[in-house]
Design an enzyme around this catalytic site. Structure first.
Site, PDB file in Angstrom:
ATOM      1  N   GLY A   1       0.833  -1.192   0.000  1.00 35.52           N
ATOM      2  CA  GLY A   1       0.000   0.000   0.000  1.00 35.52           C
ATOM      3  C   GLY A   1       0.869   1.243   0.000  1.00 35.52           C
ATOM      4  CB  CYS A   2       0.178   4.676  -1.142  1.00 35.77           C
ATOM      5  SG  CYS A   2      -1.487   4.859  -0.478  1.00 35.77           S
ATOM      6  CE1 TYR A   3      -1.455   8.116   4.140  1.00 34.86           C
ATOM      7  CE2 TYR A   3      -3.286   6.629   3.734  1.00 34.86           C
ATOM      8  CZ  TYR A   3      -2.801   7.915   3.900  1.00 34.86           C
ATOM      9  OH  TYR A   3      -3.661   8.976   3.824  1.00 34.86           O
TER      10      TYR A   3
ATOM     11  CB  THR B   1       5.389   2.347   0.086  1.00 36.26           C
ATOM     12  OG1 THR B   1       4.831   1.212  -0.576  1.00 36.26           O
ATOM     13  CG2 THR B   1       6.695   2.735  -0.596  1.00 36.26           C
ATOM     14  CB  SER B   2       5.519   6.670   2.872  1.00 40.90           C
ATOM     15  OG  SER B   2       4.423   6.670   3.754  1.00 40.90           O
TER      16      SER B   2
END
Lengths: 338, 338, 338, 338
Positions: C148-150, C152-153
């Site tokens: 997911g994008c969150y 990953t960060s």
């Protein structure tokens, strides 16, 4: 009518003060002091005021202000309000300072953050202008230092839990997000449209001057403060993280906040599950608060309009108190939506 | 590999040129000339370039550029490109100038808009770098003056109707709307985030220096040009109003545009009823065109990315032509969406 | 050329995958599968693709995909990728799933977050597609669940400190801020322009499905996750708060991160004092990381483009690994700035 | 106190009407009629109203409205205001309709644009609610059809030149740009944040229903109207192009506009050279006008807030007139800046 002078009108807090003072039903605006604009209609430099009936800007003269005004709102750059406040007080005018110059009553505390104050004796009598914290003292004050925008939102988010003894330890992590008007009206690389829109970043991480102010207002609590710049004009959302004492429940935390803010005309605790949004308080003196608990973590979210509850509106709220007016006089706006 | 130098890298057209040159499969970037940044990694002043492998910026020296490069793209402030272009041409480098310094080949026409040119003999050989207009001359040119962003969008919108003789009279009303990057990277009151977002205004109404450039490229047509500043980063939408000769139908107008642009790799005429949107060409060298007719009024709408087709991308398109490469080399991006 | 099919093309991650696959120098796009758009040129529903040479959309048929493609990137709604992945794997196609359907290899862990998986045996072989964590396994994988994008960060922000044993306790507070494209392409009240711009709010505080994914990728760490919606299109800034073991210095923390990411082509640790900004990675597969320490508090800030490193770019990075290509092939963009 | 009911409160014009009615010093808000929200505090669906003291929403009942209110402001969807207006008029309530249902007094003209009206006899008595055009009739009206937002801005821009006979021909090109709130509160693909921000496009070019309304209010003038959608919340900028009769000078045109608007409390003609900006009238009932002449072309630029002067504020201005109050009562706001 209470007679109020505005000193400094061309920055954002000045313009916002002017909007609120002009629209106040019980205030007479006696002076618009703006040295650089004296004799020039304000609309020439602030186009939103075309067609609005305003006094002609004049140079600041404390005696002339004192001759006609009982209150003066200072919307001057940090550092330059010290002389103005001292001279107005000496002339018998009660002063509300929107700058950072009078937020600490302790000259040593002030000096650690901003350097030496020119009038430590004046400073000692300043009252921190957050009515939800200091209402009684504000009523009687001659000099009020209006809180910073970030401290207003963080202190309102933390104070009930702190005062009610809900917290383990004395630390808060304050992850705050602000619109760009908080950076003022002077163009800089960091506030150029094309370097601000469609982007997001923190700044002065763990190293911002508002942290000691928050700490002072929160009884010495350790404040880990990280401000962020958000591509919008107005609004602060503070997401604060607090540790609950063992056994404190979400329901108990909610009850504490609801009781603390039930009498407050400008602070609303939202129902469980709802998230506050800066949009919903834009242009108003209101603060919305959301509460969330998971295990021992209390996450409180508060939103304000940085130029109203975080600056000019709070000053008007304080003048209302000092002048014996209803606290909401001239401040009963609903948000500009959308 | 074609060897290309970039002169001027810290403004928006420079940074965009760097983005495109860096990503070009057939170009070798020989120099990054930026006097004020010589010896300092570019990422220090342009954070998007952290982690990108780039040459170290150097001071501009035409002989050194000529020693390694065949082409130089100039992304310098208006007025300062005249010396650079003259010296590079003298050293045998073919030049593409993104500034306004070489858009008129006639020194008198140039002088009427921008004042006297320092090298009128150089100016006389400049080619106006709009491939859809001047492809053959660009191929052979030693000096190309890349069109302004507004003229690119307006000329692409008007030219087919003009060349095909569809028009009554020789006047165009060009109501153009631009994102803020067109105003450059220097912070000003007018491009401060809080004075730009959530607002809209025209500027230099009927008095902008791009009007004579449009007129020159459109065979002397009278151009009534009103630019507007829109709160977005990139993109120009030109809404132009033209009068059709009696009897010209919407279908005929459409046929003319479709035929004119069928061979063009970067220009798309949208199907009837569709409106072009700047968003759909963001980050690309493309131009989308919409056509609308009511009675004798032809309304053409064209969108480009002002920094790509309106500046850096057009320069790369010209270098491709001059270097005998496929015209789309290094420019076959699809838009960044959303 | 590696032969790659795209399944699902009309959402934002699909469109972004298409942008990257189309521009990849070593990929041939064999199929564009979009059931609802079969037989209709994609530009009809995605105007950015006017003028771009693309395959005609077709209905998804695993056998036909397998006949021509070695890899399939799935950009389907959560829940609908399970059938597609199973059928493609059975047909011999290696699969990269951008949805949430294959991020947990443990069926029980998956079920606790998303409900029962239809193909638990398939799920067991999935590899979590974060190359900075799992590069070797990704190279050999038949099925990759892209993070997911969150996550990953956040994982990129936390992992070096965690692996190096710098932390006291096993908890992270992740205060994350995302652009609106993360919410997908379906219009809702919460993503209506006028209810999104000029405002800011958190959502799903301490109750978002990405928290267990982060915890899984971080060895079971407790993740206190509060996502916020920011009025911008793209980008995630994660501000994470970690506790350092007694005695760990800022310099030591910095050294750990710099060493961890020195070999990584897409992750840059910024010099001390610099703050990462989502703008600087827009349109790229890059991650910028900033480090700040005060007492025992480590504040790490990471920025990515949620649609690139947080989705489509990461998938391409994984395909590059699986296909034996240079990891940066087709991903060496510099940010679209501004 | 004048007693006013609001019918329809959950759309943007309804919410804006509520903001203005609530803040009006001479109005008592008797009813808040919202069928879908009856019995539910309005803050539940409109979070800006948390903490604001409002009547509980009720179902619309004309008899109950008539029992307590003298005026009703209708903020209902187009088409649904016809029944409400007819029933309220029959019950003796004076009606201001913000929808398009009562903008034409001629049933045939109405039918050509919107289809047959249900109550043609009611329609015949409607007064077009633009005070700068129809002040005397509005004072006496029982039924006022408040102008559309675009027509308000265009008519104010064109009318003085038309009435003074400055124009050659009877045509206007109106290139108008609107913020997104004009599209209403229902989420659509076209108003999704990520499809609206950072982009710009026209819509309904030369084919929008406001053009016949403009023409009606401008004595049958031909109106070439192209609306554009701008990524901001509020505001309309109309750039109109008019042909001057031979010999009419810029000074003469300016004198005509200044004389026409000198007595108007809400319309300001800006000094020569200044451009109006939507930002400067945000949240107000004001209109700023800029004038530019080149040869025989008169370019007039007018800005309004589409939800105030273009809708709810204009309705309040009309009620003030109908109720014998000062025209500016409850409308003397200065713009929310920034």
């Amino acid at each position: 009518m209470r007679r109020v002078a505005l000193v400094g009108a061309t920055g954002y807090t000045g313009a916002e003060s002017l909007r609120l003072l002009h629209g106040h039903p019980a205030f007479e605006l006696t002076h618009l002091c703006a040295d650089s604009k004296a004799g020039v209609p304000l609309a020439d430099s602030l186009a939103p005021f075309w067609g609005v009936d305003l006094p002609m800007p004049v140079r600041f003269d404390p005696a002339e202000v004192a001759a006609k005004a009982d209150f003066a709102v200072l919307a001057l750059p940090h550092g330059t309000a010290q002389d103005a406040a001292a001279s107005l007080l000496a002339a018998g005018v009660r002063v509300l300072d929107l700058s950072a110059d009078h937020r600490f009553a302790d000259p040593d505390a002030f000096a650690r953050v901003y350097g030496p104050h020119k009038y430590p004796e004046v400073l000692r009598e300043t009252v921190y202008g957050l009515p939800e914290l200091n209402r009684a003292q504000i009523r009687e004050a001659r000099l009020v230092g209006c809180p910073g925008c970030y401290p207003t939102s963080v202190v309102l988010a933390v104070n009930p839990a702190l005062r009610a003894g809900l917290l383990a330890g004395a630390e808060v992590i304050a992850d705050c997000k602000s619109g760009v008007s908080g950076a003022g009206r002077t163009p800089t690389a960091g506030t150029h449209f094309t370097e601000t829109s469609e982007g997001l970043h923190a700044y002065k991480t763990l190293d911002h001057r508002h942290a000691p102010e928050m700490s002072m207002a929160l009884g010495g609590m350790a404040v880990r403060f990280v401000p962020h710049l958000v591509p919008m004009n107005r609004g602060i959302l503070s997401t604060v993280y607090l540790r609950l004492r063992a056994g404190v429940t979400a329901a108990e935390a909610r009850r504490v906040y609801e009781e603390a803010y039930a009498p407050e005309p400008f602070v609303s605790v939202l129902p469980a599950g709802l998230h506050p949004d800066t949009r919903n308080v834009r242009g108003t003196n209101r603060c919305h608060i959301g509460l969330f608990v998971s295990d021992d973590l209390l996450c409180v979210q508060s939103v304000i309009d940085n130029l109203v509850k975080g600056a000019a509106g709070q000053a008007v709220q304080c003048v209302n108190l000092m002048a014996g007016l209803p606290e909401t006089a001239g401040l009963d706006h609903t948000a500009l939506f959308p």
